[in-house]
Design an enzyme around this catalytic site. Structure first.
Site, short mmCIF file in Angstrom:
data_model
loop_
_atom_site.label_atom_id
_atom_site.label_comp_id
_atom_site.label_asym_id
_atom_site.label_seq_id
_atom_site.Cartn_x
_atom_site.Cartn_y
_atom_site.Cartn_z
N TYR A 83 -44.52 -1.60 20.00
CA TYR A 83 -43.58 -2.71 19.84
C TYR A 83 -42.32 -2.24 19.09
O TYR A 83 -42.38 -1.55 18.07
CB TYR A 83 -44.23 -3.85 19.05
CG TYR A 83 -43.22 -4.92 18.64
CD1 TYR A 83 -42.80 -5.87 19.56
CD2 TYR A 83 -42.67 -4.93 17.36
CE1 TYR A 83 -41.86 -6.82 19.21
CE2 TYR A 83 -41.73 -5.87 17.00
CZ TYR A 83 -41.32 -6.82 17.92
OH TYR A 83 -40.38 -7.75 17.57
N ASN A 274 -37.05 -5.03 9.51
CA ASN A 274 -38.27 -5.82 9.65
C ASN A 274 -39.07 -5.76 8.35
O ASN A 274 -40.07 -5.06 8.24
CB ASN A 274 -39.08 -5.27 10.83
CG ASN A 274 -40.26 -6.15 11.19
OD1 ASN A 274 -41.24 -5.67 11.74
ND2 ASN A 274 -40.18 -7.44 10.91
N GLN A 358 -47.01 -40.42 -35.45
CA GLN A 358 -47.00 -39.12 -34.79
C GLN A 358 -45.70 -38.94 -34.03
O GLN A 358 -44.99 -39.91 -33.75
CB GLN A 358 -48.20 -39.01 -33.85
CG GLN A 358 -48.32 -40.17 -32.88
CD GLN A 358 -49.66 -40.22 -32.16
OE1 GLN A 358 -50.52 -39.38 -32.39
NE2 GLN A 358 -49.83 -41.19 -31.28
N ARG A 364 -44.56 -33.62 -29.14
CA ARG A 364 -45.99 -33.61 -29.48
C ARG A 364 -46.83 -33.02 -28.35
O ARG A 364 -47.84 -32.36 -28.60
CB ARG A 364 -46.44 -35.03 -29.81
CG ARG A 364 -47.93 -35.16 -30.13
CD ARG A 364 -48.24 -36.39 -30.96
NE ARG A 364 -47.68 -37.60 -30.43
CZ ARG A 364 -48.33 -38.48 -29.66
NH1 ARG A 364 -49.59 -38.25 -29.32
NH2 ARG A 364 -47.74 -39.57 -29.22
N ASN A 394 -43.26 -3.72 10.70
CA ASN A 394 -44.23 -3.76 11.81
C ASN A 394 -43.62 -3.08 13.04
O ASN A 394 -42.43 -3.31 13.33
CB ASN A 394 -44.58 -5.22 12.13
CG ASN A 394 -45.48 -5.34 13.33
OD1 ASN A 394 -46.61 -4.89 13.32
ND2 ASN A 394 -44.96 -5.93 14.41
N LYS A 464 -22.08 -37.96 -26.65
CA LYS A 464 -22.38 -38.96 -25.62
C LYS A 464 -22.20 -38.36 -24.23
O LYS A 464 -22.99 -38.60 -23.31
CB LYS A 464 -21.51 -40.20 -25.79
CG LYS A 464 -21.87 -41.33 -24.82
CD LYS A 464 -21.13 -42.61 -25.14
CE LYS A 464 -21.67 -43.24 -26.41
NZ LYS A 464 -23.09 -43.67 -26.27
N GLU A 491 -36.86 -18.30 17.81
CA GLU A 491 -36.91 -17.10 18.66
C GLU A 491 -37.91 -17.25 19.80
O GLU A 491 -38.97 -16.65 19.80
CB GLU A 491 -37.23 -15.89 17.76
CG GLU A 491 -36.86 -14.55 18.33
CD GLU A 491 -38.02 -13.97 19.13
OE1 GLU A 491 -37.85 -13.77 20.36
OE2 GLU A 491 -39.08 -13.72 18.53
N ASN A 494 -41.69 -17.63 19.49
CA ASN A 494 -42.51 -16.54 18.96
C ASN A 494 -42.73 -16.69 17.45
O ASN A 494 -43.83 -16.49 16.94
CB ASN A 494 -41.83 -15.20 19.27
CG ASN A 494 -42.62 -14.02 18.74
OD1 ASN A 494 -43.80 -13.88 19.00
ND2 ASN A 494 -41.95 -13.17 17.97
#
Length: 732
Positions: A83, A274, A358, A364, A394, A464, A491, A494
């Site tokens: 390929y 690739n 708390q 916290r 590939n 602010k 494509e 594919n």
């Protein structure tokens, strides 16, 4: 390959140290990072990409490249169909050809489809002389001529072209992939790619157009085209140190740099394009910045605890012992350590009936909030590091010489890393946003003035705008946190699965940029709050003895009749009542604030002296309410003026806050802000005085964050925690 293990802090700190070592010049000169396919860490990628660190290729790895090359040529000689070598590409792989070299050139040209505005070529600034017209186009005439001079909607260069660091990172990652020896490229290909980095000839690559399915085909094709010296491609070149950087054609740049263009042999074009190098490169740059912001967020949280006079109790190790998520335990430990030595953070025993028992959620539950983000970043770091050291094209040639067809180019691992990172960025932003708004709001900031103004609150509204700004930034982060999953079949059907990794990484950089702005605004806000706390503490120190003298003068009958203990208790109670009311009246202007606070003390005075002569008592109360406000106002104004000239909040701050405050105030020169700093100059003697805006001061911090300067004190704070941990372990 870098071994990725341990907590986020250890990964961030070790990566930072490696990065600093790479970019720090030594007497012997910085040693080149010789990649061998398995030893490329993120720190090295950043050093090469952003600081031009030296890079080389391991000689043994380079010498082995011919093995897979010979295996490929043997397979072709045997008539095997491979390929992309003697077939078409993708959905057109049903075609066959024996023109194997021409096929590679055709592939490279076919993939150069990106939109890329090109500046006027030549020496000098590439941005100074406009943008080149399309090749071969005729000058516009008639109605079209008017549009040719229209103001652009965006910068045509930066909106279409990848930044240089992205490309530099991609080249080194592609080299590292190829030197594994499974891609059937000759050593000359790797050497030409290496020449680009060493001679600083960097291809210009379109920003958009990759779906990161069969790798980043189109972006990498521009690198493949440049090493062939294609005259229709452009590069950055020129001396970086003298800032004599310019854009020119690839053919001219290679000639000027004495780089011999290469003619690609069978499969070599496919081996270059690739792969996932661009996605991994942009991802590596992103994860580096994300680590810094993650550590910074813990620092800012510790600073928030101090600025809000919160408690370190929330970060007690016990919480992690009974809920042992690694990220939560780590972040709580860091924040607890960052608070060491603070005089502002306190232990809340609940005795104050007029305040929450708390701290609010934003501080916290910070360690429980940050913790999962740190764990995600650890995994993302591992994924990106693995990808930087992988073979991703590939087909691949295995050690037995067989060509195997597969899908290592699918960049989903980078997508996964970037989605986690971007979601974490949004989470950090949400926390900092909540902390920032609570600090600016007088209803939640524990006695600080509204909008953090040192001026009269009816005349100044300093922060602010920052409150609005962080809301806008966080809203955008919320949008960007959405996953990039709008996959389109491409494509000829594919590429039915495409990772969109590069798109995800690009948006992660956008999110990092926005979070850096938010964090910078918040750091400015925190330093302002520290100065207000320090100024107030000094005010109380100056006021207290004068206030005690006033009590003795206004209540002489009590001085004579009461015991020392009674007088002390009375004075302390009156002082506490006055100060508590002053803290609650921060929205009032100073004179009115102090008048109301003094009047508020009347009921307590009456309750404290039930047996006193009513006439004397009422006279003393009137005298107190008339003399106290101007006394407090006088000392307040004198103290404020003194603090603006000589103020320093460091004596009150913990170890980490002190370091960050000093960096902002001394290194960056960002001052404690009052309305006077922002007023337009008046009079001839002031015309030339530079007047900042809140935004320009935030920009100073933001610029230091984006350049990396801000992370020097940030990582020093983290290293200090690590050092103290080692000492504690040794002592035990």
């Amino acid at each position: 390959m870098e071994t990725v293990r341990g907590h986020h802090s250890s990964i961030a700190l070790s990566s930072w140290k490696s990065f600093i070592k790479r970019i720090t010049p030594s007497d012997a000169g910085s040693a080149a990072a010789n990649v061998n396919g398995c030893n490329l860490d993120i720190a090295t990628v950043i050093a090469i990409a952003r600081h031009g660190a030296a890079v080389g290729v391991d000689s043994e790895s380079l010498s082995k490249l011919n093995e897979s090359r010979i295996a490929l040529e043997d397979s072709l000689d045997k008539g095997m169909i491979i390929y992309g070598v003697n077939t078409g590409f993708g959905g057109s792989a049903d075609t066959r050809t024996d023109q194997v070299e021409d096929l590679q050139s055709s592939l490279i040209r076919m993939l150069q489809y990106g939109v890329l505005a090109t500046p006027v070529l030549g020496h000098g600034s590439p941005f100074a002389n406009g943008v080149n017209s399309a090749h071969g186009s005729h000058p516009p005439q008639g109605l079209t001529a008017m549009f040719s001079s229209a103001l652009p909607m965006e910068d045509p260069i930066t909106s279409t072209c990848m930044p240089e660091p992205w490309v530099r990172a991609a080249i080194v990652i592609r080299i590292n992939s190829l030197v594994h020896g499974h891609s059937a490229v000759r050593p000359e290909v790797v050497e030409r790619l290496l020449d680009l980095l060493q001679k600083d000839v960097i291809p210009r690559i379109p920003l958009h157009g990759s779906i990161s399915a069969s790798g980043d085909l189109s972006p990498l094709s521009y690198i493949g085209g440049v090493i062939q010296g294609e005259a229709n491609l452009t590069v950055w070149t020129g001396d970086r140190k003298s800032q004599h950087r310019y854009v020119t054609t690839a053919s001219r740049a290679l000639a000027e740099a004495n780089i011999t263009p290469i003619k690609l042999a069978a499969k070599e074009g496919l081996s270059i394009v690739n792969g996932t190098a661009l996605s991994a490169a942009v991802g590596a740059l992103a994860i580096h910045d994300a680590h810094g912001l993650a550590v910074l967020s813990q620092l800012l949280t510790a600073m928030s605890v101090e600025a809000l006079c919160g408690t370190s109790e929330s970060f007690d190790p016990f919480f992690g012992q009974v809920r042992p998520h690694p990220g939560q335990v780590e972040s709580a430990h860091n924040i607890y350590r960052f608070l060491g030595g603070s005089k502002l953070a306190s232990f809340n025993d609940g005795s104050a009936t007029d305040s929450l028992r708390q701290d609010r959620y934003s501080i916290r539950t910070a360690s429980q909030w940050i913790g999962p983000i740190l764990e995600d970043l650890v995994l993302a770091h591992k994924q990106v590091t693995t990808e930087c050291n992988s073979v991703t094209d590939n087909p691949l040639i295995n050690p037995e010489g067989r060509a195997l067809h597969g899908g290592n180019f699918q960049a989903k691992a980078i997508t996964s890393a970037m989605e986690k990172t971007r979601h974490g960025i949004e989470g950090i932003g949400r926390m900092l946003f909540a902390q920032c708004t609570e600090l600016i709001n007088p209803a939640t900031n524990h006695g600080l003035p509204p909008n953090l103004v040192p001026d009269e609150p009816s005349q100044s509204f300093l922060m602010k705008g920052v409150d609005i700004m962080v809301a806008a930034l966080q809203s955008e982060l919320g949008f960007l946190a959405n996953p990039v999953n709008h996959v389109q079949t491409a494509e000829m059907g594919n590429q039915a699965l495409n990772s969109l990794a590069l798109i995800s990484a690009r948006y992660t950089h956008t999110a990092l940029e926005i979070l850096s702005k938010l964090a910078s605004a918040y750091l400015l806000t925190l330093c302002q709050a520290f100065d207000l706390r320090a100024m107030h503490e000094r005010f109380l120190e100056q006021l207290h003895p004068r206030f005690q003298d006033l009590i003795d003068e206004v209540f002489p009958w009590m001085v004579k009749s009461a015991t020392d203990a009674q007088r002390k208790d009375f004075g302390l109670a009156l002082w506490n009542r006055l100060i508590r009311k002053i803290d609650r009246l921060t929205t009032s202007d100073s004179k009115e604030r102090f008048r109301l606070a003094a009047n508020f003390c009347q009921a307590m005075i009456l309750d404290s002296a039930p047996d006193a002569d009513p006439t004397k008592l009422l006279g003393s109360i009137r005298l107190f309410t008339s003399r106290c406000p101007p006394l407090v106002y006088e000392i307040y104004m004198s103290n404020r003026e003194h603090y603006f000239e000589h103020g320093d909040a460091t004596p009150l701050l913990g170890l980490a806050s002190k370091r960050m405050y000093t960096f902002v105030r001394d290194h960056l020169g960002v001052p404690f802000i009052s309305i006077e700093h922002l007023q337009t100059p008046r009079g001839p003697e002031e015309v030339m005085r530079e007047v900042p805006t809140i935004g320009s001061l935030i920009t100073k911090i933001y610029t230091s964050a984006r350049s990396g300067q801000l992370y020097v004190p940030v990582m020093e704070c983290l290293e200090e925690v690590a050092t103290r941990d080692k000492v504690s372990m040794f002592e035990r």
